[in-house]
Structures are given as structure tokens and as C-alpha cells.
Design a protein around this motif. Sequence first.
Motif, short mmCIF file in Angstrom:
data_model
loop_
_atom_site.label_atom_id
_atom_site.label_comp_id
_atom_site.label_asym_id
_atom_site.label_seq_id
_atom_site.Cartn_x
_atom_site.Cartn_y
_atom_site.Cartn_z
N ALA A 98 23.58 38.13 26.09
CA ALA A 98 24.98 37.72 26.07
C ALA A 98 25.60 37.83 24.68
N ARG A 99 24.87 37.37 23.66
CA ARG A 99 25.47 37.25 22.33
C ARG A 99 25.34 38.51 21.48
N ILE A 100 24.29 39.27 21.68
CA ILE A 100 24.09 40.48 20.88
C ILE A 100 24.62 41.71 21.61
N HIS A 101 24.38 41.77 22.91
CA HIS A 101 24.79 42.96 23.68
C HIS A 101 26.01 42.71 24.57
N ALA A 102 26.57 41.49 24.50
CA ALA A 102 27.83 41.15 25.20
C ALA A 102 27.76 41.40 26.71
N LEU A 103 26.61 41.15 27.33
CA LEU A 103 26.52 41.28 28.77
C LEU A 103 27.15 40.07 29.45
N THR A 104 27.77 40.28 30.60
CA THR A 104 28.32 39.17 31.37
C THR A 104 27.19 38.48 32.13
N GLU A 105 27.51 37.29 32.71
CA GLU A 105 26.49 36.56 33.45
C GLU A 105 26.03 37.36 34.66
N PHE A 106 26.94 38.08 35.30
CA PHE A 106 26.55 38.90 36.44
C PHE A 106 25.62 40.03 36.00
N GLU A 107 25.93 40.68 34.87
CA GLU A 107 25.09 41.76 34.36
C GLU A 107 23.71 41.23 33.97
N ILE A 108 23.68 40.03 33.39
CA ILE A 108 22.39 39.41 33.05
C ILE A 108 21.59 39.14 34.31
N GLY A 109 22.28 38.65 35.35
CA GLY A 109 21.60 38.39 36.62
C GLY A 109 21.02 39.65 37.22
N VAL A 110 21.76 40.76 37.15
CA VAL A 110 21.27 42.03 37.69
C VAL A 110 20.06 42.51 36.90
N LEU A 111 20.11 42.38 35.57
CA LEU A 111 19.00 42.82 34.74
C LEU A 111 17.74 42.00 35.00
N LEU A 112 17.91 40.69 35.12
CA LEU A 112 16.76 39.85 35.45
C LEU A 112 16.29 40.13 36.88
N GLY A 113 17.24 40.42 37.77
CA GLY A 113 16.88 40.75 39.14
C GLY A 113 16.09 42.04 39.24
N LEU A 114 16.31 42.95 38.30
CA LEU A 114 15.56 44.21 38.27
C LEU A 114 14.07 43.93 38.17
N ASN A 115 13.71 42.91 37.42
CA ASN A 115 12.31 42.52 37.27
C ASN A 115 11.68 42.23 38.63
N GLY A 116 12.33 41.39 39.40
CA GLY A 116 11.79 41.05 40.71
C GLY A 116 11.79 42.22 41.67
N PHE A 117 12.81 43.07 41.59
CA PHE A 117 12.90 44.23 42.48
C PHE A 117 11.76 45.22 42.22
N LEU A 118 11.49 45.47 40.93
CA LEU A 118 10.39 46.38 40.57
C LEU A 118 9.05 45.84 41.04
N ILE A 119 8.87 44.55 40.88
CA ILE A 119 7.61 43.94 41.30
C ILE A 119 7.46 44.00 42.81
N PHE A 120 8.56 43.77 43.52
CA PHE A 120 8.53 43.86 44.98
C PHE A 120 8.11 45.24 45.45
N LEU A 121 8.59 46.27 44.77
CA LEU A 121 8.31 47.64 45.20
C LEU A 121 6.90 48.10 44.83
N PHE A 122 6.44 47.74 43.64
CA PHE A 122 5.25 48.41 43.09
C PHE A 122 4.02 47.54 42.91
N GLU A 123 4.15 46.20 42.94
CA GLU A 123 2.99 45.39 42.56
C GLU A 123 1.85 45.50 43.56
N MET A 124 2.12 45.41 44.84
CA MET A 124 1.03 45.43 45.82
C MET A 124 0.23 46.73 45.78
N PRO A 125 0.87 47.92 45.84
CA PRO A 125 0.05 49.14 45.74
C PRO A 125 -0.65 49.28 44.40
N LEU A 126 -0.01 48.79 43.32
CA LEU A 126 -0.65 48.85 42.01
C LEU A 126 -1.91 47.98 41.98
#
Length: 412
Positions: free
Chosen positions: A244-272
Motif C-alpha cells: 500500500a505505502r510503497i507501491h500504492a496498491l488499493t485494498e482490492f489489489e492487495i486482496g487479489v495479490l494475496l488471493g493469488l497465493n491461495g489460488f496457486l496452492i489450490f491448483l498445484f500443491e496436491m500434484p506437487l
Amino acid sequence: MLQKAYTAYVGSFQDLRREVWLLALITLINRAGTMVIPFLSLYLTENRNFSLEEVGWILSCFGLGSVAGSWLGGKLVDRIGHYKTMTLSLMVSGVFFIFLQFPTSFWGICAGIFMVMLVADAFRPAVFVAINAYSKPENRTRSITLIRLAINLGFSAGPALGGLIIAGAGYSGLFWVDGITCVLAGFLLLWLLHPKKAIENPKEITLFPKAVMQDKPFLVFLGAMVLFGFVFLQYFSTMPLFYARIHALTEFEIGVLLGLNGFLIFLFEMPLIKYLEAKNRSPLAHVITGSILVAISFLLINLTGWAGVLVVGMLFLSLGEMIAFPFSNSFALKRAEGGKQGSYMALYSIAFSIGHIFGHNSGMQLINKFGYTLTWNVMIFLSLVSCGLIVYTMAMVKKENGTPLMELSQSK
């Protein structure tokens, strides 16, 4: 090619018991509502106007409550069982989350955060023991991974949804949704899952279980997990402020970026995990790999001010998390086979709770005094120290058993 990949992905979910799937569903609903946590530092600074120093101390109360809750959960599991412990935790924490929005003073919020985590984190050792009870020994690591998939799918949807709720209804809506979903998960647990369907494992019942505090390799391993948790948790407290303070992301953008973490894990963790289980490596060797990948994520962020590196850093963090957490869980459950599973898994949970106590607060204080660059360098250094402790644990286990470490993998 796509058909082969799809078949391999579906195959990685086979042979898991129905009860494990139901436990994953309950966990998914519970964690989908846990959208307050990633936004907590922003809520306290932007909505309640607390300083970074004050936020650091509030988050220490978060960690203290987590430690107390994990300890309480372990004691309750050993006395009343994992089923009753999970139910109580979900129901009561749901009510507490709703009331957390009302305190406004520093000490009131400290007390509220402590009580919420005291109850909510009693769920953690209970769910680990439940996984062991409902899964077959040969599928234990993948059962753990399925629960983690549910957690991360919830965290994937939660922050993105949380950003929308903040935009539409303010932070108050987060607390209501969080509380309601916890209570809903509790009712589903009562309805769908029954403790009589647990697998009886005679190895878990012993008149003279080895004292947890005398298990030196496990204690060194816990030290490594404290440091790993200290570093990993920065992504859910200080990192949103950096976004938020260095890259000026909005709260929604921060939520999407953090959500990417869970989405990647959902797709790839089990086969990995299925792929890595087939390798003749110790679970601890995989934990080392995961810790190094997390360190690389901080290194990349420090190398450039390009906003795209935030996504690349999240990719490395997610990959490291996918590898480190399931195999560290697996190692802890293996050590607990001599008895007192509740105590072992409580200590494993407490290791990350200690990370909450010192990680959030120390991160805030470091940023406040020295800035983000030095703070991320400290995280890199702590990751490497964690790796060193795990290597030492591997040596102790090898000496203890007098066999190659690869034979200790509980996936075999």
C-alpha cells in the motif's frame, strides 16, 4: 498433453477417505471467512489510526492469544478429543469475531484480539489430530495437503472478497462475515462428521508416551519452525503495508495479490506433493527447499522497485509454502506416533504462534526504524538460520535411528 496433466491432477486426489473430504469442506468454509486477518494491519492503521508501533504490540497480543489457544487446543484434544475441541472452537470464535469490531481503545483491541485467537487457534492442533484419525497412514501427507488446499482456497477467495466488502460495506462487514462463517462451519462439523468414523491406530495409544519436552530433535525442529513462521507471516502483516505505502496498491489489489497465493496452492500443491512423495528424500529436506524459496521471494523484492516483482515474489513464496508446510506437518505427526498427539501438535502450532508474537511486532518496529529494505534482508537471514536448524535436526534424527533419513519419510 492437457489430458495427461488433467489425469495426473485428478489421480493425486484418489484414495482419500470421505471423512477427510468433509473435514476439508468444513475447513474451506471456515477459512473463506477469515478475511479479517490479512487486512488487520491496514484496519488498525487506516481505520483506527494506530501508529505502526502500536499495531506491532496489538499483533503481539494476536500471537500471544495464538500460543495460548494452541496450548489450550492440545490439552483439550488429549482430554475431550479432537471432535469436541473443533466444534467448540468454531462456534465460540465465530461469536468473538463479530464482537471484535466494537472495541476502540488500544487495550480493548489488545484484549479482543487475544480472546479471539485464544479460542480460534484451539482448532489448529485438533484439526491436525483429526487428519491423522481420519486418514490412512499411506495417505497422511496428501490428506494434510488436501486440508491445506481447503485453507488456501479459502484464503484465495477471502482476501479478494474482503476487498470488495471493505469497498461496499466497510470493515464492519468483514467481522460479520468472518463470525458467521465460523459458526456455519461449526454446524457443518456437527452435521457431517462423526468421531466414530476415525481410524483406530494402536500406535497412538501407549501407557508410557515419550515426553514431548524430552524429544530433542523435535524441539530443534520447532525452533526452525518458529523462525520460518516469523519470516512467512510477514506476508500477512508488514507486506500489505509495503504494497500500500510503497507501491500504492488499493485494498482490492492487495486482496487479489494475496488471493493469488491461495489460488496457486489450490491448483498445484496436491500434484506437487504427490510428485515429491515419490522421491527418496526426507520430509525435512523438502522443508529446507521450501524455506530457501521463501527467502528468495524477499530477495527478489529487494532487487528492484518494479511493481511486477511483487507477483514474482508471491510465486516464490507460494511454491516455498507448498513444499514446506505439508512436509513439516508430516514430520511432526510422525514424531507424535509414540503418544500424546495433542501435545505434539499443540507445540507444532505454538511454534507458528510464537512467530505471530515476535514476527509481526518485530517487522513493524524494524520498518518503523530502518525501512523495508533492511527488514526484508533480516527475513532472508532468518530463513537461512532456519535451514541450518533443520539440517541439524536431520543429523540428530539419523543418529537417533541409525538409518538413512529417507527411511523416516512417513509417506513410505
